[in-house]
Design a protein around this motif. Structure first.
Motif, mmCIF file in Angstrom:
data_model
loop_
_atom_site.group_PDB
_atom_site.id
_atom_site.type_symbol
_atom_site.label_atom_id
_atom_site.label_comp_id
_atom_site.label_asym_id
_atom_site.label_seq_id
_atom_site.Cartn_x
_atom_site.Cartn_y
_atom_site.Cartn_z
ATOM 1 N N ASN A 28 23.188 -8.593 -25.827
ATOM 2 C CA ASN A 28 23.135 -7.200 -26.056
ATOM 3 C C ASN A 28 21.850 -6.694 -26.780
ATOM 4 O O ASN A 28 21.418 -5.701 -26.379
ATOM 5 N N LEU A 29 21.616 -7.489 -27.818
ATOM 6 C CA LEU A 29 20.640 -7.017 -28.766
ATOM 7 C C LEU A 29 19.150 -7.196 -27.785
ATOM 8 O O LEU A 29 18.344 -6.214 -27.849
ATOM 9 N N GLN B 98 15.009 -0.925 -23.485
ATOM 10 C CA GLN B 98 14.284 0.387 -23.730
ATOM 11 C C GLN B 98 12.562 0.247 -23.116
ATOM 12 O O GLN B 98 12.234 1.412 -23.519
ATOM 13 N N ASN C 29 19.127 -4.697 -24.454
ATOM 14 C CA ASN C 29 19.035 -3.529 -24.840
ATOM 15 C C ASN C 29 17.530 -3.184 -25.335
ATOM 16 O O ASN C 29 16.976 -2.083 -24.972
ATOM 17 N N TRP C 30 16.716 -4.286 -26.140
ATOM 18 C CA TRP C 30 15.571 -4.010 -26.621
ATOM 19 C C TRP C 30 14.548 -4.141 -25.145
ATOM 20 O O TRP C 30 13.662 -3.230 -25.001
ATOM 21 N N LEU D 137 31.373 -4.137 -26.897
ATOM 22 C CA LEU D 137 30.296 -5.068 -27.362
ATOM 23 C C LEU D 137 28.932 -4.555 -26.885
ATOM 24 O O LEU D 137 27.806 -5.176 -27.720
ATOM 25 N N GLY D 138 28.809 -3.225 -26.610
ATOM 26 C CA GLY D 138 27.383 -2.805 -26.641
ATOM 27 C C GLY D 138 26.891 -2.596 -27.873
ATOM 28 O O GLY D 138 27.439 -2.265 -28.981
ATOM 29 N N VAL D 139 25.379 -2.317 -28.155
ATOM 30 C CA VAL D 139 24.706 -2.289 -29.176
ATOM 31 C C VAL D 139 24.032 -0.900 -28.876
ATOM 32 O O VAL D 139 23.728 -0.448 -28.043
ATOM 33 N N THR D 140 23.585 -0.171 -30.267
ATOM 34 C CA THR D 140 22.851 1.049 -29.922
ATOM 35 C C THR D 140 21.110 0.631 -29.883
ATOM 36 O O THR D 140 20.959 -0.525 -30.276
ATOM 37 N N ALA D 141 20.376 1.494 -29.387
ATOM 38 C CA ALA D 141 18.917 1.524 -29.363
ATOM 39 C C ALA D 141 18.372 1.059 -30.603
ATOM 40 O O ALA D 141 17.675 0.301 -30.650
ATOM 41 N N ALA D 142 19.006 1.664 -31.732
ATOM 42 C CA ALA D 142 18.523 1.631 -33.100
ATOM 43 C C ALA D 142 18.716 -0.109 -33.601
ATOM 44 O O ALA D 142 18.041 -0.833 -34.252
ATOM 45 N N GLN D 143 19.828 -0.529 -33.404
ATOM 46 C CA GLN D 143 20.416 -1.931 -33.835
ATOM 47 C C GLN D 143 19.498 -2.790 -32.805
ATOM 48 O O GLN D 143 18.879 -3.826 -33.492
ATOM 49 N N ALA D 144 19.046 -2.750 -31.726
ATOM 50 C CA ALA D 144 18.094 -3.417 -30.683
ATOM 51 C C ALA D 144 16.572 -3.530 -31.301
ATOM 52 O O ALA D 144 16.146 -4.508 -31.319
ATOM 53 N N ARG D 145 16.351 -2.265 -31.735
ATOM 54 C CA ARG D 145 14.909 -2.151 -32.208
ATOM 55 C C ARG D 145 14.866 -3.058 -33.489
ATOM 56 O O ARG D 145 13.852 -3.551 -33.816
ATOM 57 N N TRP E 23 23.263 0.821 -21.810
ATOM 58 C CA TRP E 23 23.287 -0.298 -21.194
ATOM 59 C C TRP E 23 24.250 -1.264 -22.071
ATOM 60 O O TRP E 23 24.360 -1.082 -23.098
ATOM 61 N N ARG E 24 24.564 -1.977 -21.137
ATOM 62 C CA ARG E 24 25.821 -3.170 -21.853
ATOM 63 C C ARG E 24 25.599 -4.309 -20.838
ATOM 64 O O ARG E 24 25.319 -4.480 -19.758
ATOM 65 N N PHE E 25 25.669 -5.526 -21.955
ATOM 66 C CA PHE E 25 25.409 -6.673 -21.402
ATOM 67 C C PHE E 25 26.529 -7.757 -21.496
ATOM 68 O O PHE E 25 27.073 -7.561 -22.530
#
Lengths: 304, 176
Positions: free
Chosen positions: A108-109, A116, A112-113, B137-145, A125-127
């Motif tokens: 997911n990390l 973006q 999501n990146w 289980l999804g993450v936020t845009a901030a977490q991904a950044r 978005w979900r993975f």
């Protein structure tokens, strides 16, 4: 144009009676109104412009095929989500997620990146990694992305994961499955909506997507797959990854023997990796020679 | 632990590592072999579409290959790995499958796997619990950044890739 508007008005009238209580019926109505407004805006005061109040002359003249193609120029985000949820829930009914939260969080990390960079920030978005040894990946409308454990095992670094996810993200941003729905299932669904056979909106959406998650087993136009390869590779590169992740995965898949059962569904729904590599090679040529990204083999989450 | 797992997994799945392939391949378009992995390097040889090569190594967007008597670097996307040749899913791969069937490591990898076919998908019933799990289980845009930043992954500008010409069909899947 006049014919189109009349058709819409007639369709609106016929739908509003039987299906107004249903969400999908409402969706279609909204589309019709949208279309009508669009035409009003672009057409400065046409004298004989019919509006929704014009009494329908003959319901038998509704051509559902034409109606479908006219109406669904696009789904709203809400509709897209609804359709994606139904498809994803069905797919998860066929195969569950791998019970490894660290793996799911990692994917997911990264995903999501990459997402973006896609320009569709409004999507949640979900993975997920699916617990099957089949080698495949899926994208459902609304931003639901799946990679199988079998495909994940082929990966060597984070850039390759980013490339695979980029391809699937590109299916969502390109609305490829929505277009497939529009092309193939819509006519039937419209028929259902008009005759109000379906009990509730879940049933309506299910009617739209067909049995279970079979839409995930349907082949997209090969141009859609090649487009997703090009766009996905660029998404991964924009995210700062080595752009050669997706091509490397395609190479690993190309190296598998044709009889490998793990790829049987993949090759039913996708062009062969050799064809995808060739098409991608034409598009890329030397264009990404100057792009330097990270592979991140060290950070890549390995599964048993 | 990780270091012992990686080679083991690679062996079982027969996935060639990124640096040492020594695998068969086929050239997908008329190409050049360069002395270095760079289009500005000296051209060592020309290789025609369809030529069989031996893939020796991979580096970024380049493969080091042996073609006939020449060895050099060729673009990653100008070669396909595997024994299937140019044919894609066609005749070439049947040959490839036949020649690989005797490879015992392959047989081990393929036997007894839980697959996923179109019948499974057709019969699938909605699983609300599993969908809820995925949503959670999804993450936020901030977490991904933040996760990207941790490893120094930085967003860069990369132009869209053009759709190759000539068009092969006039389908509605074009660029949106």
């Amino acid at each position: 144009m006049k014919i189109k508007l009349t058709l819409l008005a007639v369709a609106l009238a016929s739908l509003s009676g039987a299906a107004a209580a249903l969400d999908l019926g409402k969706m279609l109505e909204d589309h019709i109104k949208e279309e009508l407004n669009k035409d009003r805006q672009t057409q400065p005061a046409p004298e004989a412009a019919p509006d929704a109040a014009t009494p329908p002359q003959s319901k038998q003249k509704v051509d559902l095929r034409q109606l479908g193609q006219t109406l669904l120029t696009g789904y709203s985000l809400e509709e897209e989500n609804r359709i994606g949820q139904q498809i994803s829930g069905n797919l998860l009914g066929a195969v569950p997620l791998v019970r490894d939260d660290n793996l799911q969080n990692y994917v997911n990390l990264v995903g999501n990146w990459v997402a973006q960079q896609s320009g569709r920030q409004e999507i949640t978005w979900r993975f997920g990694v699916l617990d099957t040894e089949a080698i495949n990946a899926f994208a459902a409308p609304g931003g639901y992305i799946f990679v199988t454990k079998g495909l994940y095992r082929l990966l060597n670094n984070e850039a390759e994961l980013a490339g695979v996810l980029g391809h699937e993200i590109a299916h969502v941003t390109g609305k490829h499955h929505l277009k497939l729905l529009k092309q193939s299932s819509l006519i039937g669904a419209l028929g259902q909506a008009a005759s109000s056979k379906a009990k509730d909106s879940d049933q309506m959406v299910q009617n739209l997507i067909g049995n279970g998650a079979e839409i995930m087993a349907r082949r997209l136009d090969k141009d859609a797959e090649h487009e997703a390869d090009r766009v996905g590779m660029v998404f991964a590169a924009r995210a700062g990854y080595d752009p050669w992740g997706l091509p490397s995965v395609l190479q690993d898949m190309a190296a598998l023997p044709a009889g490998d059962k793990r790829t049987s569904l993949l090759y039913k729904t996708h062009p062969h990796p050799a064809d995808r590599l060739a098409a991608l090679g034409e598009a890329v040529d030397g264009r990404l020679d100057a792009v330097r990204g990270k592979e991140l083999a060290d950070r890549f989450y390995r599964i048993r | 632990m990780k270091t012992t797992l990686i080679p083991a997994a690679a062996l079982v799945l027969c996935v060639a590592s990124a640096t040492a392939w020594a695998a068969p391949g086929t050239v997908l378009r008329n190409e050049k072999l360069y002395s270095q992995p760079s289009a500005s390097a000296r051209v060592a040889a020309n290789v025609p579409k369809g030529a069989r090569v031996e893939i020796l190594a991979k580096q970024g967007g380049w493969l080091r290959v042996k073609a006939g008597n020449s060895t050099g670097w060729i673009r990653l996307l100008s070669v396909r790995a595997g024994a299937g040749g140019l044919g894609g899913a066609g005749v070439g791969d049947v040959v490839g499958a036949a020649t690989r069937r005797s490879d015992p490591s392959r047989v081990v990898a393929v036997a007894g796997l839980r697959g996923l076919n179109d019948e499974d998908l057709k019969r699938a019933q909605f699983n609300a619990d599993e969908l809820a799990r995925m949503e959670a289980l999804g993450v936020t845009a901030a977490q991904a950044r933040s996760f990207a930043r941790q490893s120094g992954v930085v967003a860069v500008k990369v132009a869209e890739l053009p759709k190759p010409q000539p068009e092969q069909s006039s389908s509605p899947w074009g660029n949106n």
